[in-house]
Design an enzyme around this catalytic site. Structure first.
Site, PDB file in Angstrom:
ATOM      1  N   ARG A   1      40.796  49.139  36.802  1.00  0.00           N
ATOM      2  CA  ARG A   1      39.959  49.487  37.965  1.00  0.00           C
ATOM      3  C   ARG A   1      40.290  50.892  38.477  1.00  0.00           C
ATOM      4  NH1 ARG A   1      40.618  45.093  42.260  1.00  0.00           N
ATOM      5  NH2 ARG A   1      38.805  46.062  43.208  1.00  0.00           N
ATOM      6  N   LYS A  25      40.752  50.226  52.375  1.00  0.00           N
ATOM      7  CA  LYS A  25      39.377  50.311  52.880  1.00  0.00           C
ATOM      8  C   LYS A  25      39.012  49.073  53.703  1.00  0.00           C
ATOM      9  CE  LYS A  25      37.216  50.727  48.925  1.00  0.00           C
ATOM     10  NZ  LYS A  25      38.267  50.639  47.896  1.00  0.00           N
ATOM     11  N   ARG A  57      52.285  43.131  46.520  1.00  0.00           N
ATOM     12  CA  ARG A  57      51.439  42.239  47.317  1.00  0.00           C
ATOM     13  C   ARG A  57      51.098  40.974  46.522  1.00  0.00           C
ATOM     14  NH1 ARG A  57      45.619  44.024  48.098  1.00  0.00           N
ATOM     15  NH2 ARG A  57      45.305  42.388  46.559  1.00  0.00           N
ATOM     16  N   ARG A  94      42.770  36.664  43.868  1.00  0.00           N
ATOM     17  CA  ARG A  94      41.457  36.990  43.331  1.00  0.00           C
ATOM     18  C   ARG A  94      41.604  37.119  41.829  1.00  0.00           C
ATOM     19  NH1 ARG A  94      39.191  41.990  46.835  1.00  0.00           N
ATOM     20  NH2 ARG A  94      38.893  42.833  44.745  1.00  0.00           N
ATOM     21  N   ARG A 109      29.733  53.563  44.318  1.00  0.00           N
ATOM     22  CA  ARG A 109      30.901  53.680  43.437  1.00  0.00           C
ATOM     23  C   ARG A 109      30.600  54.580  42.242  1.00  0.00           C
ATOM     24  NH1 ARG A 109      33.717  48.576  45.013  1.00  0.00           N
ATOM     25  NH2 ARG A 109      35.730  48.465  43.968  1.00  0.00           N
TER      26      ARG A 109
HETATM   27  P1  AMP Z   1      36.073  45.348  45.718  1.00  0.00           P
HETATM   28  O1  AMP Z   1      36.093  44.053  46.461  1.00  0.00           O
HETATM   29  O2  AMP Z   1      35.331  46.421  46.457  1.00  0.00           O
HETATM   30  O3  AMP Z   1      37.421  45.773  45.279  1.00  0.00           O
HETATM   31  O4  AMP Z   1      35.197  45.116  44.397  1.00  0.00           O
HETATM   32  C1  AMP Z   1      35.561  44.141  43.442  1.00  0.00           C
HETATM   33  C2  AMP Z   1      34.737  44.322  42.187  1.00  0.00           C
HETATM   34  O5  AMP Z   1      33.352  44.153  42.484  1.00  0.00           O
HETATM   35  C3  AMP Z   1      34.803  45.688  41.538  1.00  0.00           C
HETATM   36  O6  AMP Z   1      35.951  45.843  40.705  1.00  0.00           O
HETATM   37  C4  AMP Z   1      33.519  45.711  40.736  1.00  0.00           C
HETATM   38  O7  AMP Z   1      33.621  44.928  39.578  1.00  0.00           O
HETATM   39  C5  AMP Z   1      32.554  45.005  41.688  1.00  0.00           C
HETATM   40  N1  AMP Z   1      31.906  45.971  42.577  1.00  0.00           N
HETATM   41  C6  AMP Z   1      32.048  46.069  43.922  1.00  0.00           C
HETATM   42  N2  AMP Z   1      31.303  47.048  44.429  1.00  0.00           N
HETATM   43  C7  AMP Z   1      30.659  47.607  43.375  1.00  0.00           C
HETATM   44  C8  AMP Z   1      29.749  48.672  43.222  1.00  0.00           C
HETATM   45  N3  AMP Z   1      29.373  49.392  44.276  1.00  0.00           N
HETATM   46  N4  AMP Z   1      29.288  48.954  42.000  1.00  0.00           N
HETATM   47  C9  AMP Z   1      29.654  48.249  40.921  1.00  0.00           C
HETATM   48  N5  AMP Z   1      30.525  47.232  40.985  1.00  0.00           N
HETATM   49  C10 AMP Z   1      31.020  46.894  42.185  1.00  0.00           C
END
Ligand code: AMP
Length: 256
Positions: A150, A13, A127, A139, A88
């Protein structure tokens, strides 16, 4: 253009969002990035989010919805945006619908990147190993066990959005397992179709003149119609049949 990118962690994404930003001049609204920034800033919400993110859990809906709503109002988002990682959950999707309606906006498309979870896990493990070999910073959630959690969260809470957006006729699914250039061109094609499908603004047509209430004319009788036609021709104008009879050619023939 206003888009949502849907797909499990590691589906690509972020890569696609960055490409679309460069191509269409949109802004990328990544909730993950926003939450990480809040965590670094050390705000109460940010610190709570940081803990939940490290465990691979979702941050509460109301927190994320408030962040997105505020971000969408910023001037740079006026030209369009890509929501990366939001919504999400189904309640987040409802909240997004409400917030867009209030702001008089609509979504052009929701792009789903379809990927195989097993392959994804292998890809991400590889990765992480490569990043560690290069001594790059990881991270907190770049951990195979957290990633597994996740993916379960994605399946349980985010995957239902596919049906949600299918019902709204905005979903475009793309194979996310092929090479990046192929994913890119599939997305571009899906976006072209989405934009062409969008109803264009209706051309304004002059409204048909309506009779005033109470002044509806009764239909004319045959007799009245004939009278009007006679009046329209004028006293000296012969009827079409009479005109034919008195044509110079006929007169000449007669005289002969
Ligand atoms: P990402 O960078 O999109 O992979 O998001 C990393 C983490 O941020 C996720 O595993 C969640 O813990 C939190 N997160 C990101 N976007 C959301 C969302 N829309 N709703 C809830 N938690 C989020």
């Amino acid at each position: 253009m206003r888009l949502v990118l849907l797909g499990p962690p590691g589906a690509g994404k972020g890569t696609q969002a960055q490409r679309l930003v460069a191509k269409h001049g949109l802004v990328q609204l990544s909730t993950g990035e926003m939450l990480r920034a809040a965590g670094e800033a050390g705000t109460a919400v940010g610190l709570l989010a940081k803990e939940m993110m490290a465990r691979g859990e979702l941050v509460p809906d109301d927190v994320v919805v408030a962040i997105v709503s505020e971000r969408i109002d910023k001037p740079d988002a006026r030209n369009g945006f890509i929501l990366d990682g939001f919504p999400r959950t189904v309640p987040q999707a409802h909240a997004l619908d409400r917030m867009l309606k209030e702001k008089g906006l609509t979504l052009d498309a929701v792009i789903e990147l379809k990927v195989d979870e097993g392959v994804l896990l292998k890809r991400i493990k590889k990765r992480i190993a490569e990043m560690m070999a290069r001594r790059e910073a990881l991270r907190e959630d770049d951990d195979p066990e957290v990633l597994r959690r996740r993916l379960v969260t994605y399946r349980d809470q985010t995957a239902p959005l596919v049906a949600y957006y299918q019902l709204q006729s905005v979903l475009r699914s793309v194979d996310g397992m092929v090479a990046i250039p192929e994913v890119s061109s599939a997305i571009d094609q899906a976006l072209r179709q989405a934009v062409n499908k969008k109803p264009r603004a209706k051309m304004s047509r002059p409204a048909a003149r309506k009779p005033k209430t109470g002044a509806v004319k009764p239909a004319k009788s045959m007799k009245a119609k004939a009278k009007t036609a006679k009046r329209g021709r004028g006293a000296g104008t012969p009827r079409p049949s009479a005109r034919r009879k008195s044509s110079p050619r006929r007169r000449l023939t007669k005289r002969r």
